[in-house]
Design a protein around this motif. Structure first.
Motif, PDB file in Angstrom:
ATOM      1  N   ALA A  38       4.153  -7.728   3.392  1.00 34.89           N
ATOM      2  CA  ALA A  38       3.097  -7.473   4.377  1.00 34.89           C
ATOM      3  C   ALA A  38       2.173  -6.348   3.916  1.00 34.89           C
ATOM      4  O   ALA A  38       0.957  -6.391   4.157  1.00 34.89           O
ATOM      5  N   GLN A  39       2.732  -5.349   3.233  1.00 35.69           N
ATOM      6  CA  GLN A  39       1.892  -4.244   2.743  1.00 35.69           C
ATOM      7  C   GLN A  39       0.941  -4.720   1.651  1.00 35.69           C
ATOM      8  O   GLN A  39      -0.205  -4.272   1.574  1.00 35.69           O
ATOM      9  N   LEU A  40       1.421  -5.620   0.806  1.00 38.43           N
ATOM     10  CA  LEU A  40       0.561  -6.132  -0.257  1.00 38.43           C
ATOM     11  C   LEU A  40      -0.588  -6.959   0.305  1.00 38.43           C
ATOM     12  O   LEU A  40      -1.624  -7.110  -0.344  1.00 38.43           O
ATOM     13  N   GLN A  41      -0.401  -7.504   1.485  1.00 38.53           N
ATOM     14  CA  GLN A  41      -1.447  -8.324   2.085  1.00 38.53           C
ATOM     15  C   GLN A  41      -2.334  -7.534   3.043  1.00 38.53           C
ATOM     16  O   GLN A  41      -3.289  -8.088   3.584  1.00 38.53           O
ATOM     17  N   THR A  42      -2.004  -6.272   3.270  1.00 40.53           N
ATOM     18  CA  THR A  42      -2.806  -5.458   4.193  1.00 40.53           C
ATOM     19  C   THR A  42      -3.282  -4.177   3.512  1.00 40.53           C
ATOM     20  O   THR A  42      -4.428  -4.076   3.085  1.00 40.53           O
ATOM     21  N   PHE A  43      -2.398  -3.200   3.379  1.00 38.47           N
ATOM     22  CA  PHE A  43      -2.799  -1.903   2.841  1.00 38.47           C
ATOM     23  C   PHE A  43      -3.231  -1.978   1.380  1.00 38.47           C
ATOM     24  O   PHE A  43      -4.129  -1.245   0.959  1.00 38.47           O
ATOM     25  N   SER A  44      -2.597  -2.847   0.607  1.00 38.85           N
ATOM     26  CA  SER A  44      -2.992  -2.937  -0.800  1.00 38.85           C
ATOM     27  C   SER A  44      -4.388  -3.527  -0.946  1.00 38.85           C
ATOM     28  O   SER A  44      -5.125  -3.175  -1.873  1.00 38.85           O
ATOM     29  N   LEU A 211      -1.338   7.341   8.558  1.00 34.28           N
ATOM     30  CA  LEU A 211      -2.159   6.132   8.480  1.00 34.28           C
ATOM     31  C   LEU A 211      -3.096   5.994   9.674  1.00 34.28           C
ATOM     32  O   LEU A 211      -3.490   4.888  10.031  1.00 34.28           O
ATOM     33  N   SER A 212      -3.483   7.089  10.273  1.00 29.41           N
ATOM     34  CA  SER A 212      -4.203   7.016  11.546  1.00 29.41           C
ATOM     35  C   SER A 212      -5.719   6.971  11.413  1.00 29.41           C
ATOM     36  O   SER A 212      -6.414   6.564  12.342  1.00 29.41           O
ATOM     37  N   ASP A 213      -6.282   7.380  10.267  1.00 33.59           N
ATOM     38  CA  ASP A 213      -7.734   7.495  10.146  1.00 33.59           C
ATOM     39  C   ASP A 213      -8.423   6.216   9.680  1.00 33.59           C
ATOM     40  O   ASP A 213      -9.643   6.115   9.738  1.00 33.59           O
ATOM     41  N   ASN A 214      -7.651   5.265   9.181  1.00 28.88           N
ATOM     42  CA  ASN A 214      -8.224   4.050   8.588  1.00 28.88           C
ATOM     43  C   ASN A 214      -9.170   4.392   7.435  1.00 28.88           C
ATOM     44  O   ASN A 214     -10.111   3.656   7.141  1.00 28.88           O
ATOM     45  N   ASP A 215      -8.923   5.529   6.820  1.00 33.08           N
ATOM     46  CA  ASP A 215      -9.686   5.985   5.652  1.00 33.08           C
ATOM     47  C   ASP A 215      -8.671   6.476   4.629  1.00 33.08           C
ATOM     48  O   ASP A 215      -8.053   7.530   4.807  1.00 33.08           O
TER      49      ASP A 215
END
Length: 283
Positions: A38-44, A211-215
């Protein structure tokens, strides 16, 4: 008076329940694996957007396209695995499949830890480079985490399907194979839960969560990746215990009494014994 069918179970039905219960720990150990997916498909993908995607002067690599890397790895590596690795391993282990399905799953669960280690190291380097000099790293720096995951998926995902199919009672293969996709859903749900928990725990009155800033230049995605790497390693250790327990629980059972209709239960094919025997050398 006719006895209610709800109060009677055949020996085969009892064995089916026992099989399902015995594979649940193995199934549960693959949830963290799919959380990493899921991380590879979102955060990565978000990580790729914060990098230099230019390949030529007129073409930019879409960050989401990197999700294809693990599947390209599967297309390439599965034939190589079957034609090169399996014959060699078969000579060393004496197992028809080279290594047992449980061993194959274990290799993948161990390897996926390094996918998150690579992701954490690269994210730290990307963030420091941008903060210090304002430069963007090339998007190809995050390719290793996708490549490593592709290798681990070849072992874990394929091994899990093989395990469910070979270890189950005749007629249950489809049901147990379908459990593989339940692991995907639980893994993605756990991913969302982890993000919320991490933000809540790491937030304070003076600073925001990881992970709260979306930056990503302000967030600490690298810390989150290290957390996943630690969880993955702990998950692998728990898998070793679960697989050992599973192997020990598959010892031949004593003779069973005749079924309710007089059939000889001892001749029913409850498990694929040749594969159960092969799994005894998982550790």
């Amino acid at each position: 008076m006719k006895e209610s069918s709800w109060r009677l179970c055949t020996a085969a039905e009892v064995e089916q329940v026992k099989i399902i219960i015995s594979v649940i720990p193995i199934f549960a150990c693959t949830i963290i694996f799919n959380t990493i997916l899921a991380q590879l498909q979102t955060f990565s993908v978000q990580q790729g957007r914060a990098m230099n995607t230019r390949l030529t002067t007129s073409f930019h690599v879409p960050p989401a396209s990197l999700q294809a890397v693990p599947y390209i790895m599967l297309i390439v590596l599965v034939p190589v695995y079957e034609t090169c690795f399996v014959p060699l391993a078969r000579k060393l282990t004496g197992t028809s499949s080279g290594i047992t399905p449980l061993q194959r799953i274990g290799v993948g669960l161990f390897a996926v830890t390094f996918s998150m280690v690579a992701a954490a190291v690269i994210e730290r380097k990307r963030r420091e480079t941008y903060v210090d000099s304002g430069e963007l790293l090339s998007i190809f720096w995050i390719a290793p985490q996708f490549l490593i995951f592709g290798v681990s998926e070849m072992f874990t995902a394929v091994g899990l399907i093989e395990f469910f199919y070979k270890q189950s009672l005749a007629g249950m293969q489809s049901f147990l194979t379908a459990m593989t996709y339940c692991s995907y859903s639980f893994g993605f749900y756990l991913s969302s839960l982890l993000v919320s928990l991490v933000n809540k725990i790491t937030s304070s009155s003076s600073r925001d969560g990881w992970l709260s800033d979306n930056d990503l230049n302000k967030d600490r995605l690298d810390f989150f990746y290290w957390l996943l790497a630690a969880l993955s390693l702990l998950n692998f250790l728990s898998y070793l215990l679960c697989s050992r327990w599973y192997c020990s629980s598959q010892s031949p059972s004593a003779d069973l009494p005749p079924g309710p209709h007089g059939e000889d239960i001892n001749h029913l094919d409850f498990t694929s014994s040749k594969h159960v025997a092969a799994d005894q050398d998982i550790l």
